[in-house]
Design an enzyme around this catalytic site. Sequence first.
Site, PDB file in Angstrom:
ATOM      1  N   SER A  83       0.832  -1.217   0.000  1.00 57.16           N
ATOM      2  CA  SER A  83       0.000   0.000   0.000  1.00 57.16           C
ATOM      3  C   SER A  83       0.857   1.253   0.000  1.00 57.16           C
ATOM      4  O   SER A  83       0.333   2.366   0.001  1.00 57.16           O
ATOM      5  CB  SER A  83      -0.945  -0.001   1.207  1.00 57.16           C
ATOM      6  OG  SER A  83      -0.223  -0.207   2.406  1.00 57.16           O
ATOM      7  N   ASN A 140      -2.395  -2.649  13.098  1.00 54.45           N
ATOM      8  CA  ASN A 140      -3.851  -2.492  13.009  1.00 54.45           C
ATOM      9  C   ASN A 140      -4.351  -1.268  13.778  1.00 54.45           C
ATOM     10  O   ASN A 140      -5.155  -0.485  13.261  1.00 54.45           O
ATOM     11  CB  ASN A 140      -4.549  -3.755  13.513  1.00 54.45           C
ATOM     12  CG  ASN A 140      -4.182  -4.962  12.669  1.00 54.45           C
ATOM     13  OD1 ASN A 140      -3.573  -4.806  11.603  1.00 54.45           O
ATOM     14  ND2 ASN A 140      -4.548  -6.144  13.131  1.00 54.45           N
ATOM     15  N   THR A 193     -40.633  25.281 -10.374  1.00 53.09           N
ATOM     16  CA  THR A 193     -40.860  23.927  -9.873  1.00 53.09           C
ATOM     17  C   THR A 193     -41.102  23.109 -11.136  1.00 53.09           C
ATOM     18  O   THR A 193     -41.664  23.623 -12.111  1.00 53.09           O
ATOM     19  CB  THR A 193     -42.082  23.830  -8.931  1.00 53.09           C
ATOM     20  OG1 THR A 193     -43.248  24.175  -9.675  1.00 53.09           O
ATOM     21  CG2 THR A 193     -41.956  24.754  -7.731  1.00 53.09           C
ATOM     22  N   HIS A 194     -40.641  21.881 -11.141  1.00 56.38           N
ATOM     23  CA  HIS A 194     -40.702  21.029 -12.352  1.00 56.38           C
ATOM     24  C   HIS A 194     -39.990  21.691 -13.533  1.00 56.38           C
ATOM     25  O   HIS A 194     -40.326  21.419 -14.682  1.00 56.38           O
ATOM     26  CB  HIS A 194     -42.148  20.704 -12.752  1.00 56.38           C
ATOM     27  CG  HIS A 194     -43.006  20.245 -11.621  1.00 56.38           C
ATOM     28  ND1 HIS A 194     -43.177  18.924 -11.292  1.00 56.38           N
ATOM     29  CD2 HIS A 194     -43.726  20.938 -10.706  1.00 56.38           C
ATOM     30  CE1 HIS A 194     -43.978  18.825 -10.240  1.00 56.38           C
ATOM     31  NE2 HIS A 194     -44.317  20.032  -9.855  1.00 56.38           N
ATOM     32  N   SER A 222     -14.153  26.066 -27.349  1.00 57.57           N
ATOM     33  CA  SER A 222     -14.247  24.808 -28.076  1.00 57.57           C
ATOM     34  C   SER A 222     -13.111  24.773 -29.091  1.00 57.57           C
ATOM     35  O   SER A 222     -12.665  25.809 -29.580  1.00 57.57           O
ATOM     36  CB  SER A 222     -15.604  24.754 -28.781  1.00 57.57           C
ATOM     37  OG  SER A 222     -15.503  23.977 -29.952  1.00 57.57           O
ATOM     38  N   LYS A 248     -18.164  29.384 -29.003  1.00 59.87           N
ATOM     39  CA  LYS A 248     -18.575  28.753 -27.745  1.00 59.87           C
ATOM     40  C   LYS A 248     -17.753  29.159 -26.533  1.00 59.87           C
ATOM     41  O   LYS A 248     -16.570  29.432 -26.609  1.00 59.87           O
ATOM     42  CB  LYS A 248     -18.519  27.231 -27.879  1.00 59.87           C
ATOM     43  CG  LYS A 248     -19.622  26.732 -28.784  1.00 59.87           C
ATOM     44  CD  LYS A 248     -19.828  25.259 -28.611  1.00 59.87           C
ATOM     45  CE  LYS A 248     -20.459  24.980 -27.264  1.00 59.87           C
ATOM     46  NZ  LYS A 248     -20.471  23.552 -26.996  1.00 59.87           N
ATOM     47  N   ASN A 285     -17.638  27.411 -22.769  1.00 58.61           N
ATOM     48  CA  ASN A 285     -18.199  26.258 -22.070  1.00 58.61           C
ATOM     49  C   ASN A 285     -18.049  26.351 -20.554  1.00 58.61           C
ATOM     50  O   ASN A 285     -17.018  26.790 -20.057  1.00 58.61           O
ATOM     51  CB  ASN A 285     -17.516  24.973 -22.560  1.00 58.61           C
ATOM     52  CG  ASN A 285     -17.832  24.695 -24.018  1.00 58.61           C
ATOM     53  OD1 ASN A 285     -18.891  25.074 -24.505  1.00 58.61           O
ATOM     54  ND2 ASN A 285     -16.912  24.071 -24.711  1.00 58.61           N
ATOM     55  N   GLU A 295     -19.486  21.769 -14.854  1.00 59.00           N
ATOM     56  CA  GLU A 295     -19.669  20.434 -15.444  1.00 59.00           C
ATOM     57  C   GLU A 295     -18.754  19.413 -14.769  1.00 59.00           C
ATOM     58  O   GLU A 295     -19.163  18.287 -14.471  1.00 59.00           O
ATOM     59  CB  GLU A 295     -19.366  20.465 -16.946  1.00 59.00           C
ATOM     60  CG  GLU A 295     -20.451  21.155 -17.749  1.00 59.00           C
ATOM     61  CD  GLU A 295     -20.072  21.249 -19.221  1.00 59.00           C
ATOM     62  OE1 GLU A 295     -20.854  20.766 -20.046  1.00 59.00           O
ATOM     63  OE2 GLU A 295     -19.003  21.790 -19.550  1.00 59.00           O
ATOM     64  N   TYR A 297      -9.528  -6.977  12.369  1.00 54.56           N
ATOM     65  CA  TYR A 297      -8.889  -6.447  11.169  1.00 54.56           C
ATOM     66  C   TYR A 297      -8.851  -7.500  10.065  1.00 54.56           C
ATOM     67  O   TYR A 297      -8.600  -8.680  10.314  1.00 54.56           O
ATOM     68  CB  TYR A 297      -7.453  -5.986  11.483  1.00 54.56           C
ATOM     69  CG  TYR A 297      -6.741  -5.472  10.246  1.00 54.56           C
ATOM     70  CD1 TYR A 297      -6.878  -4.148   9.842  1.00 54.56           C
ATOM     71  CD2 TYR A 297      -5.992  -6.330   9.443  1.00 54.56           C
ATOM     72  CE1 TYR A 297      -6.263  -3.688   8.694  1.00 54.56           C
ATOM     73  CE2 TYR A 297      -5.378  -5.882   8.290  1.00 54.56           C
ATOM     74  CZ  TYR A 297      -5.517  -4.560   7.921  1.00 54.56           C
ATOM     75  OH  TYR A 297      -4.927  -4.100   6.772  1.00 54.56           O
ATOM     76  N   GLN A 355      -7.354  -2.317   3.940  1.00 58.40           N
ATOM     77  CA  GLN A 355      -6.353  -1.511   3.240  1.00 58.40           C
ATOM     78  C   GLN A 355      -6.993  -0.738   2.080  1.00 58.40           C
ATOM     79  O   GLN A 355      -6.487   0.290   1.648  1.00 58.40           O
ATOM     80  CB  GLN A 355      -5.227  -2.416   2.721  1.00 58.40           C
ATOM     81  CG  GLN A 355      -4.094  -1.681   2.054  1.00 58.40           C
ATOM     82  CD  GLN A 355      -2.855  -2.550   1.941  1.00 58.40           C
ATOM     83  OE1 GLN A 355      -2.172  -2.801   2.915  1.00 58.40           O
ATOM     84  NE2 GLN A 355      -2.568  -3.031   0.748  1.00 58.40           N
ATOM     85  N   LYS A 396      -8.263   3.285   2.065  1.00 57.88           N
ATOM     86  CA  LYS A 396      -7.467   4.509   1.965  1.00 57.88           C
ATOM     87  C   LYS A 396      -7.683   5.306   0.698  1.00 57.88           C
ATOM     88  O   LYS A 396      -7.913   6.512   0.733  1.00 57.88           O
ATOM     89  CB  LYS A 396      -5.993   4.184   2.148  1.00 57.88           C
ATOM     90  CG  LYS A 396      -5.669   4.092   3.601  1.00 57.88           C
ATOM     91  CD  LYS A 396      -4.431   3.320   3.872  1.00 57.88           C
ATOM     92  CE  LYS A 396      -4.632   2.496   5.107  1.00 57.88           C
ATOM     93  NZ  LYS A 396      -5.605   1.395   4.970  1.00 57.88           N
TER      94      LYS A 396
HETATM   95  N1  ARG Z   1      -1.257  -1.448   5.138  1.00 59.56           N
HETATM   96  C1  ARG Z   1      -2.216  -1.956   6.065  1.00 59.56           C
HETATM   97  C2  ARG Z   1      -3.560  -1.230   5.878  1.00 59.56           C
HETATM   98  O1  ARG Z   1      -3.560  -0.258   5.209  1.00 59.56           O
HETATM   99  C3  ARG Z   1      -1.733  -1.752   7.446  1.00 59.56           C
HETATM  100  C4  ARG Z   1      -2.270  -2.688   8.431  1.00 59.56           C
HETATM  101  C5  ARG Z   1      -1.752  -4.052   8.156  1.00 59.56           C
HETATM  102  N2  ARG Z   1      -2.170  -4.977   9.140  1.00 59.56           N
HETATM  103  C6  ARG Z   1      -2.077  -6.307   8.960  1.00 59.56           C
HETATM  104  N3  ARG Z   1      -2.513  -7.037   9.912  1.00 59.56           N
HETATM  105  N4  ARG Z   1      -1.623  -6.820   7.855  1.00 59.56           N
HETATM  106  O2  ARG Z   1      -4.579  -1.620   6.350  1.00 59.56           O
END
Ligand code: ARG
Length: 462
Positions: A25, A112, A157-158, A279, A285, A287, A292, A319, A324, A327
């Site tokens: 990660s 964790n 409205t509408h 454009s 144009k 835009n 958008e 966990y 992971q 993120k």
């Molecule tokens: N890179 C892991 C995550 O983003 C960190 C935690 C990893 N924990 C484990 N028990 N493998 O969640």
Amino acid sequence: MTEKKTWSDRFETSLHPAIAIFNASIGFDIELIEYDLTGSIAHAQMLAHTGIITTAEAEQLVTGLEQIRQEYRSGNFNPGVDAEDVHFAVERRLTEIVGDVGKKLHTGRSRNDQVGTDIRLYLREQINQIRHQLREFQTVLLEHAENHVETLIPGYTHLQRAQPLSLAHHLMAYWQMAQRDWSRLGDIYQRTNVSPLGCGALAGTTFPIDRKYSAALLDFTDIYENSLDGVSDRDFAIEFLCAASLIMVHLSRLSEEIILWASQEFNFVTLKDSCATGSSIMPQKKNPDVPELVRGKTGRVFGHLQALLVIMKGLPLAYNKDLQEDKEAIFDGVNTVKACLEAMTILLSEGLEFCPVRLATAVSEDFSNATDVADYLAAKGVPFREAYNLVGKVVKTSLDAGKLLKDLTLEEWQQIHPAFEEDIYVAIAPRQVVAARNSYGGTGFEQVRQAINRAKSELKST
Ligand code: ARG
């Protein structure tokens, strides 16, 4: 690359190179590094405070961690896939810097609870920044509103002309949405600001740690009561993405209106060159790319919310590596909302201009004063439903004759109903139609001024 194993001697061979990449990660969680360092510093200080390591050892750890911060900030800390994730990367570099004492940092914690701490530290800072951006957005809306209390705009409205409005009233509706967004994020901040540090892998730890001490160092207001819950809870992130989605809903609705308003059919606003694009083939144009894109990016944030809900729904405690995947959803959700709030604030503050002349024409070229004719009769004692039906007829005959209500002669009015008098013309003039809606929260100028004042004191008081 896979020569060196990150974990214990239980493993005889290293990871398959493709699996190492699949597992890693570091490519995205490097975003957490500053929070990881801050969390680790608090953890080291707690370990010293409780006598689990010596003060001298903690000082070495903190110095090493601060050095990594400097290296990162100056662009000299760029761990690769072999580090797996930001937590391992930091620990490895720390041990290079301070020697074997670096290996003591992970006493009494797990990745964790560590990663949970990092995301919460990250997210609470982002929540504050987004709330600040919402305030800036509201300030710009309020400035427009103050300048346009007396500017009229058709209300729909509408998407059918309904009743004319004060333009300020229309803009203040968005101010109110942003106000709820701001307040919602404040609530979510409370539930984000809870420390999982010290929950360990899932069950707590055998060391005599002091969770409240590290939590206080990190300015968390509370700690998780249950270690399993602490390491596996992502409710706060889902709540955040939900709040982020609602911000996007609001920005997207405003975007849609601006796009319509900027069309030749409406022509209620003109986009300035600094916020519009041309454009490549049609030279005439201009835009509305900014609104958008905001409307389009809304889908990404909804997608992240959905992704996180689905990631969570089947997870047994505690966990699981699925986590992971939280993120990138969180980071992109944060970055998208911030980028959209910034772009919309710029668009509103310097990228568009309302066209008062066109707006004035628009509100006087339709039948959006028909309700006021019915109200006029009702005020003179005609039951409202009867008045409503009468006015329906008037609209029909006027349409047939190619006339507007203001073009009817007093005689024509009186043929419809004897209660009509000369003052009907005042009653149906757009400005009067707006002014008359003086009920609390309505578009009457007086109400709008009061709403603006309340909004101003809200902005001042927080
Ligand atoms: N890179 C892991 C995550 O983003 C960190 C935690 C990893 N924990 C484990 N028990 N493998 O969640």
